[in-house]
Write a protein that holds these residues in place. Structure first.
Motif, PDB file in Angstrom:
ATOM      1  N   LYS A   7     124.980  76.662-112.200  1.00 33.69           N
ATOM      2  CA  LYS A   7     123.950  76.177-111.283  1.00 33.69           C
ATOM      3  C   LYS A   7     122.642  76.244-112.042  1.00 33.69           C
ATOM      4  O   LYS A   7     122.170  77.324-112.387  1.00 33.69           O
ATOM      5  CB  LYS A   7     123.873  77.016-110.022  1.00 33.69           C
ATOM      6  CG  LYS A   7     122.780  76.536-109.076  1.00 33.69           C
ATOM      7  CD  LYS A   7     123.208  76.621-107.646  1.00 33.69           C
ATOM      8  CE  LYS A   7     122.123  76.149-106.698  1.00 33.69           C
ATOM      9  NZ  LYS A   7     121.941  74.713-106.703  1.00 33.69           N
ATOM     10  N   ARG A   8     122.094  75.075-112.333  1.00 33.18           N
ATOM     11  CA  ARG A   8     120.848  75.001-113.094  1.00 33.18           C
ATOM     12  C   ARG A   8     119.745  74.471-112.188  1.00 33.18           C
ATOM     13  O   ARG A   8     119.847  73.368-111.651  1.00 33.18           O
ATOM     14  CB  ARG A   8     121.019  74.092-114.307  1.00 33.18           C
ATOM     15  CG  ARG A   8     122.008  74.644-115.311  1.00 33.18           C
ATOM     16  CD  ARG A   8     122.108  73.770-116.529  1.00 33.18           C
ATOM     17  NE  ARG A   8     123.098  74.317-117.447  1.00 33.18           N
ATOM     18  CZ  ARG A   8     123.422  73.758-118.583  1.00 33.18           C
ATOM     19  NH1 ARG A   8     122.844  72.639-118.964  1.00 33.18           N
ATOM     20  NH2 ARG A   8     124.328  74.309-119.358  1.00 33.18           N
ATOM     21  N   ASN A   9     118.705  75.268-112.030  1.00 31.71           N
ATOM     22  CA  ASN A   9     117.539  74.878-111.246  1.00 31.71           C
ATOM     23  C   ASN A   9     116.372  74.677-112.199  1.00 31.71           C
ATOM     24  O   ASN A   9     116.120  75.519-113.051  1.00 31.71           O
ATOM     25  CB  ASN A   9     117.183  75.961-110.227  1.00 31.71           C
ATOM     26  CG  ASN A   9     118.290  76.166-109.216  1.00 31.71           C
ATOM     27  OD1 ASN A   9     118.844  75.204-108.711  1.00 31.71           O
ATOM     28  ND2 ASN A   9     118.622  77.418-108.941  1.00 31.71           N
ATOM     29  N   ASP A  17     118.142  69.257-110.018  1.00 30.74           N
ATOM     30  CA  ASP A  17     118.970  70.445-110.228  1.00 30.74           C
ATOM     31  C   ASP A  17     120.417  70.010-110.407  1.00 30.74           C
ATOM     32  O   ASP A  17     120.850  68.989-109.871  1.00 30.74           O
ATOM     33  CB  ASP A  17     118.854  71.399-109.032  1.00 30.74           C
ATOM     34  CG  ASP A  17     117.478  72.000-108.897  1.00 30.74           C
ATOM     35  OD1 ASP A  17     116.689  71.936-109.870  1.00 30.74           O
ATOM     36  OD2 ASP A  17     117.177  72.539-107.814  1.00 30.74           O
ATOM     37  N   ARG A  18     121.176  70.804-111.161  1.00 26.30           N
ATOM     38  CA  ARG A  18     122.558  70.449-111.464  1.00 26.30           C
ATOM     39  C   ARG A  18     123.475  71.633-111.199  1.00 26.30           C
ATOM     40  O   ARG A  18     123.090  72.776-111.401  1.00 26.30           O
ATOM     41  CB  ARG A  18     122.681  70.017-112.924  1.00 26.30           C
ATOM     42  CG  ARG A  18     121.987  68.720-113.213  1.00 26.30           C
ATOM     43  CD  ARG A  18     121.839  68.489-114.708  1.00 26.30           C
ATOM     44  NE  ARG A  18     121.296  67.182-114.971  1.00 26.30           N
ATOM     45  CZ  ARG A  18     120.003  66.901-114.917  1.00 26.30           C
ATOM     46  NH1 ARG A  18     119.143  67.818-114.605  1.00 26.30           N
ATOM     47  NH2 ARG A  18     119.579  65.680-115.162  1.00 26.30           N
ATOM     48  N   ASP A  19     124.703  71.322-110.791  1.00 26.83           N
ATOM     49  CA  ASP A  19     125.714  72.358-110.660  1.00 26.83           C
ATOM     50  C   ASP A  19     127.075  71.752-110.977  1.00 26.83           C
ATOM     51  O   ASP A  19     127.274  70.547-110.832  1.00 26.83           O
ATOM     52  CB  ASP A  19     125.699  73.007-109.278  1.00 26.83           C
ATOM     53  CG  ASP A  19     125.985  72.033-108.161  1.00 26.83           C
ATOM     54  OD1 ASP A  19     125.844  70.811-108.360  1.00 26.83           O
ATOM     55  OD2 ASP A  19     126.349  72.498-107.072  1.00 26.83           O
TER      56      ASP A  19
END
Length: 154
Positions: A7-9, A17-19
């Motif tokens: 989980k990248r914020n 944002d990516r998960d």
């Protein structure tokens, strides 16, 4: 086998944002000799999916990769290895005011022959071919290569 979750914020509002769920499945085998640096036969096959862990700017991709590697030792001093991979890279590229999709398919195959010069010192010759097919202009390539290396294993 293994799995995990990314989980990248991002602080920058323009970057989404990516998960993602990441996973790996591997099968490894070898026929060792009494000396572990002199194994007679080895192989490795793995299938993985993961976000890239190194990149530049706001370019991120989800990589699904199949690796294969097999090797055999002839006589006492001569080694051979055949290795290759196939990878699909599904990019999510931030490009100013909009996001663009990029999809790359890359494969590589190589053969390596090595000779034990001294105990734990190996000289090797590797030849191979790599090809990337991308839907993004200017990102496709073909690469034929040769490498001579000197490795010390202990």
């Amino acid at each position: 086998m293994g799995g995990g979750y990314h989980k990248r914020n991002f602080d920058q509002a323009a970057v989404e944002d990516r998960d993602s769920f990441s996973w790996a499945i591997s099968l490894k085998g070898e026929k060792p000799d009494l000396d572990p640096t002199k194994r007679k036969f080895h192989f490795l096959t793995s299938l993985t999916q993961n976000y890239n862990d190194a990149g530049t700017g706001d370019s991120y991709y989800l990589a699904t990769r199949l690796n294969m590697n097999a090797g055999y030792r002839f006589m006492e001093k001569l080694t051979s290895t055949l290795k290759g991979y196939y990878q699909n890279s599904a990019y999510d590229v931030y490009n100013g005011d909009n996001n663009t999709d990029r999809d790359d398919n890359t494969y590589k195959i190589a053969a390596v022959v090595g000779y034990d010069l001294l105990q734990n010192l190996i000289v090797s010759l590797e030849i191979g071919y790599e090809d990337r097919d991308s839907n993004a202009t200017g990102m496709s390539y073909q690469n034929t290569f040769g490498i001579i290396s000197l490795d010390y294993n202990f």
